[in-house]
Write a protein that holds these residues in place. Structure first.
Motif, PDB file in Angstrom:
ATOM      1  N   ILE A 228       0.830  -1.200   0.000  1.00 56.72           N
ATOM      2  CA  ILE A 228       0.000   0.000   0.000  1.00 56.72           C
ATOM      3  C   ILE A 228       0.870   1.257   0.000  1.00 56.72           C
ATOM      4  CG2 ILE A 228      -1.744   1.299   1.260  1.00 56.72           C
ATOM      5  CD1 ILE A 228      -2.722  -1.299  -0.071  1.00 56.72           C
ATOM      6  N   LEU A 229       1.953   1.241   0.760  1.00 59.59           N
ATOM      7  CA  LEU A 229       2.854   2.397   0.803  1.00 59.59           C
ATOM      8  C   LEU A 229       3.471   2.662  -0.570  1.00 59.59           C
ATOM      9  CD1 LEU A 229       4.354   4.595   2.373  1.00 59.59           C
ATOM     10  CD2 LEU A 229       6.098   2.884   2.954  1.00 59.59           C
ATOM     11  N   LEU A 230       3.925   1.604  -1.233  1.00 63.75           N
ATOM     12  CA  LEU A 230       4.524   1.777  -2.558  1.00 63.75           C
ATOM     13  C   LEU A 230       3.502   2.321  -3.554  1.00 63.75           C
ATOM     14  CD1 LEU A 230       6.701  -1.464  -2.840  1.00 63.75           C
ATOM     15  CD2 LEU A 230       7.508   0.879  -2.511  1.00 63.75           C
ATOM     16  N   PHE A 231       2.274   1.813  -3.471  1.00 61.60           N
ATOM     17  CA  PHE A 231       1.230   2.310  -4.368  1.00 61.60           C
ATOM     18  C   PHE A 231       0.959   3.789  -4.113  1.00 61.60           C
ATOM     19  CE2 PHE A 231      -3.287   3.497  -4.376  1.00 61.60           C
ATOM     20  CZ  PHE A 231      -3.493   3.553  -5.757  1.00 61.60           C
ATOM     21  N   ALA A 232       0.804   4.174  -2.837  1.00 58.61           N
ATOM     22  CA  ALA A 232       0.476   5.558  -2.496  1.00 58.61           C
ATOM     23  C   ALA A 232       1.551   6.515  -2.998  1.00 58.61           C
ATOM     24  CB  ALA A 232       0.301   5.692  -0.983  1.00 58.61           C
ATOM     25  N   ARG A 233       2.799   6.118  -2.903  1.00 61.46           N
ATOM     26  CA  ARG A 233       3.879   7.003  -3.350  1.00 61.46           C
ATOM     27  C   ARG A 233       3.957   7.080  -4.872  1.00 61.46           C
ATOM     28  NH1 ARG A 233       8.549   5.743   1.294  1.00 61.46           N
ATOM     29  NH2 ARG A 233       7.486   6.975   2.914  1.00 61.46           N
ATOM     30  N   GLU A 234       3.606   6.002  -5.541  1.00 57.65           N
ATOM     31  CA  GLU A 234       3.541   6.042  -7.010  1.00 57.65           C
ATOM     32  C   GLU A 234       2.378   6.924  -7.477  1.00 57.65           C
ATOM     33  OE1 GLU A 234       5.112   4.633  -9.661  1.00 57.65           O
ATOM     34  OE2 GLU A 234       6.707   3.595  -8.578  1.00 57.65           O
ATOM     35  N   MET A 235       1.276   6.879  -6.739  1.00 57.56           N
ATOM     36  CA  MET A 235       0.058   7.568  -7.166  1.00 57.56           C
ATOM     37  C   MET A 235       0.070   9.044  -6.784  1.00 57.56           C
ATOM     38  SD  MET A 235      -2.708   6.596  -8.772  1.00 57.56           S
ATOM     39  CE  MET A 235      -4.148   7.503  -9.339  1.00 57.56           C
ATOM     40  N   PHE A 236       0.517   9.361  -5.571  1.00 61.62           N
ATOM     41  CA  PHE A 236       0.376  10.717  -5.060  1.00 61.62           C
ATOM     42  C   PHE A 236       1.693  11.458  -4.866  1.00 61.62           C
ATOM     43  CE2 PHE A 236      -3.351   8.351  -3.446  1.00 61.62           C
ATOM     44  CZ  PHE A 236      -4.359   9.095  -4.055  1.00 61.62           C
ATOM     45  N   GLY A 237       2.808  10.776  -5.048  1.00 58.99           N
ATOM     46  CA  GLY A 237       4.098  11.451  -4.896  1.00 58.99           C
ATOM     47  C   GLY A 237       5.015  10.737  -3.920  1.00 58.99           C
ATOM     48  N   ALA A 238       6.314  10.920  -4.121  1.00 56.10           N
ATOM     49  CA  ALA A 238       7.313  10.173  -3.351  1.00 56.10           C
ATOM     50  C   ALA A 238       7.320  10.518  -1.871  1.00 56.10           C
ATOM     51  CB  ALA A 238       8.708  10.413  -3.942  1.00 56.10           C
ATOM     52  N   ASP A 239       6.787  11.687  -1.484  1.00 58.35           N
ATOM     53  CA  ASP A 239       6.795  12.092  -0.079  1.00 58.35           C
ATOM     54  C   ASP A 239       5.543  11.636   0.674  1.00 58.35           C
ATOM     55  OD1 ASP A 239       9.211  13.380  -0.509  1.00 58.35           O
ATOM     56  OD2 ASP A 239       8.236  15.273  -1.060  1.00 58.35           O
ATOM     57  N   THR A 240       4.657  10.927   0.016  1.00 59.50           N
ATOM     58  CA  THR A 240       3.392  10.523   0.629  1.00 59.50           C
ATOM     59  C   THR A 240       3.620   9.545   1.778  1.00 59.50           C
ATOM     60  OG1 THR A 240       2.255  10.790  -1.490  1.00 59.50           O
ATOM     61  CG2 THR A 240       1.141   9.473   0.187  1.00 59.50           C
ATOM     62  N   GLN A 241       2.916   9.768   2.869  1.00 62.64           N
ATOM     63  CA  GLN A 241       2.937   8.858   4.008  1.00 62.64           C
ATOM     64  C   GLN A 241       1.556   8.203   4.144  1.00 62.64           C
ATOM     65  OE1 GLN A 241       5.739   8.228   5.757  1.00 62.64           O
ATOM     66  NE2 GLN A 241       6.798   9.642   4.353  1.00 62.64           N
ATOM     67  N   ILE A 242       1.509   7.052   4.816  1.00 65.93           N
ATOM     68  CA  ILE A 242       0.231   6.380   5.043  1.00 65.93           C
ATOM     69  C   ILE A 242       0.064   6.088   6.533  1.00 65.93           C
ATOM     70  CG2 ILE A 242       0.292   5.291   2.774  1.00 65.93           C
ATOM     71  CD1 ILE A 242       0.875   2.606   4.219  1.00 65.93           C
ATOM     72  N   ARG A 243      -1.185   5.943   6.929  1.00 68.00           N
ATOM     73  CA  ARG A 243      -1.472   5.438   8.270  1.00 68.00           C
ATOM     74  C   ARG A 243      -2.626   4.446   8.147  1.00 68.00           C
ATOM     75  NH1 ARG A 243      -4.657  10.319  11.560  1.00 68.00           N
ATOM     76  NH2 ARG A 243      -6.624  10.199  10.368  1.00 68.00           N
ATOM     77  N   MET A 244      -2.636   3.456   9.002  1.00 66.55           N
ATOM     78  CA  MET A 244      -3.628   2.384   8.946  1.00 66.55           C
ATOM     79  C   MET A 244      -4.415   2.377  10.244  1.00 66.55           C
ATOM     80  SD  MET A 244      -1.226  -0.530   7.135  1.00 66.55           S
ATOM     81  CE  MET A 244      -2.537  -1.332   6.217  1.00 66.55           C
ATOM     82  N   ARG A 245      -5.752   2.430  10.122  1.00 68.09           N
ATOM     83  CA  ARG A 245      -6.644   2.454  11.280  1.00 68.09           C
ATOM     84  C   ARG A 245      -7.430   1.151  11.343  1.00 68.09           C
ATOM     85  NH1 ARG A 245     -10.428   5.263   9.920  1.00 68.09           N
ATOM     86  NH2 ARG A 245      -9.816   6.004   7.839  1.00 68.09           N
TER      87      ARG A 245
END
Length: 344
Positions: A228-245
């Protein structure tokens, strides 16, 4: 009548028309419902029986000759029109044609699929009209389970144990994939889904999803988080962070909702992220062993994760669209804004 036939035959032989309008006028004059030849056929009914054969042949010949003449004049008029139109200046630039553009939902869907293809995922598809088993029961939704109320369903047929319905998620494609394949399985399932919801700026009865499934030996939640982290950075930019709830889905355990850092304010807080600095993008979790066993996969040997996201939601976040209804209204002013969007 004989004199009338000869007179009309002579007029036809000398008939000349320059335009298609003149040809049509001539056709109406001779062959129309109130035309001269039609009138002769009406008069033919009153002729003595011993003369009907002779005049019948003459009238048929006259009608055939008239139709042939009209067709020839029509072809000649069309040829003249084309010739006149082509006599213009061929060096002048032609009329511009406004080209369409890719729909933002299509652009977002193909970009999502392209990203996961880079990670080694194949694409799987399935029917939009599904049965209850593949949409609910095989995904750990027992009959009368409260979780079924989470999704308002359009039923196509009811009254039997396995009714048909419009799929509420593309998880049904995951089930069909597990039934046909043995691990390792790594697929994404893009498609259109349907839910009986009120249409608003944030919801629609038709939308698009991309769901993913990875099953193999020793797959862990850490693998899910990294994907999910790799996808988010490909989609929204290399600095994108994720959090999981923590969350709940009947077909995954444990389950989680995933947020990404707001790509507008960079996590500082804005009206798009409602001041939180985070934007929700998808749900995910480890595939429940019951789901694996229902599809004939040994849950003691294999494990896996699944995730699902709304394509419209991703597109809204990527291009800051504030109303989901724009995607369905075919407003050229809105769609033309995406003519320069580049698909990965």
């Amino acid at each position: 009548m004989k004199e009338q036939i000869e007179k009309i035959m002579a007029e036809l032989s000398e008939l000349k028309c320059q335009t298609e309008k003149e040809v049509e006028e001539a056709r109406v004059r001779f062959l129309g419902k109130k035309g001269e030849i039609t009138a002769l056929f009406d008069e033919f009914r009153t002729i003595a029986p011993d003369l009907k054969r002779e005049f019948g042949q003459r009238l048929n010949s006259l009608k055939k000759e008239a139709q042939t003449r009209i067709d020839a004049l029509k072809a000649s008029a069309k040829s003249t029109t084309v010739s006149a139109d082509s006599a213009g200046d061929v060096t002048m630039p032609g009329d511009p044609y406004e080209l369409g553009s890719r729909h933002p939902v299509s652009i977002a869907r193909e970009e999502i699929v392209s990203i996961f293809r880079k990670f080694g995922y194949d694409v799987a598809e399935g029917p939009e009209i599904e049965d209850d088993y593949h949409v609910f029961e095989a995904l750990n939704f027992p009959p009368n389970h409260p979780a079924r109320d989470m999704q308002d369903t359009f039923f196509v047929s009811v009254g039997h144990p396995n009714p048909l319905l419009l799929r509420t998620h593309t998880s049904s494609v995951q089930v069909r994939t597990m039934e046909k394949m043995q691990p390792p399985i790594r697929v994404v399932c893009p498609g259109r889904v349907f839910r009986n919801e009120a249409i608003s700026a944030r919801a629609h009865c038709i939308f698009h999803q991309v769901e993913g499934l990875y099953i193999d030996e020793n797959v862990t939640f850490a693998d899910l988080k990294q994907a999910i982290l790799l996808f988010a950075r490909e989609m929204f930019g290399a600095d994108t962070q994720i959090r999981m709830r923590p969350s709940y889905f009947p077909f995954t355990e444990p389950s989680a909702e995933v947020d990404v850092s707001c790509n507008i304010c960079k996590g500082k807080g804005c009206n798009i992220c409602k001041g939180t600095g985070w934007l929700e993008i998808l749900g995910c979790g480890m595939v429940d062993p019951n789901v694996l066993e229902a599809s004939g996969i040994d849950s003691k040997k294999y494990s896996g994760f699944a995730f699902g996201m709304g394509v419209e939601r991703i597109a809204m976040l990527k291009w800051q669209v504030n109303d989901l209804r724009h995607y369905f209204e075919n407003d050229m002013r809105f769609l033309s804004e995406f003519s320069s969007a580049v698909n990965v």
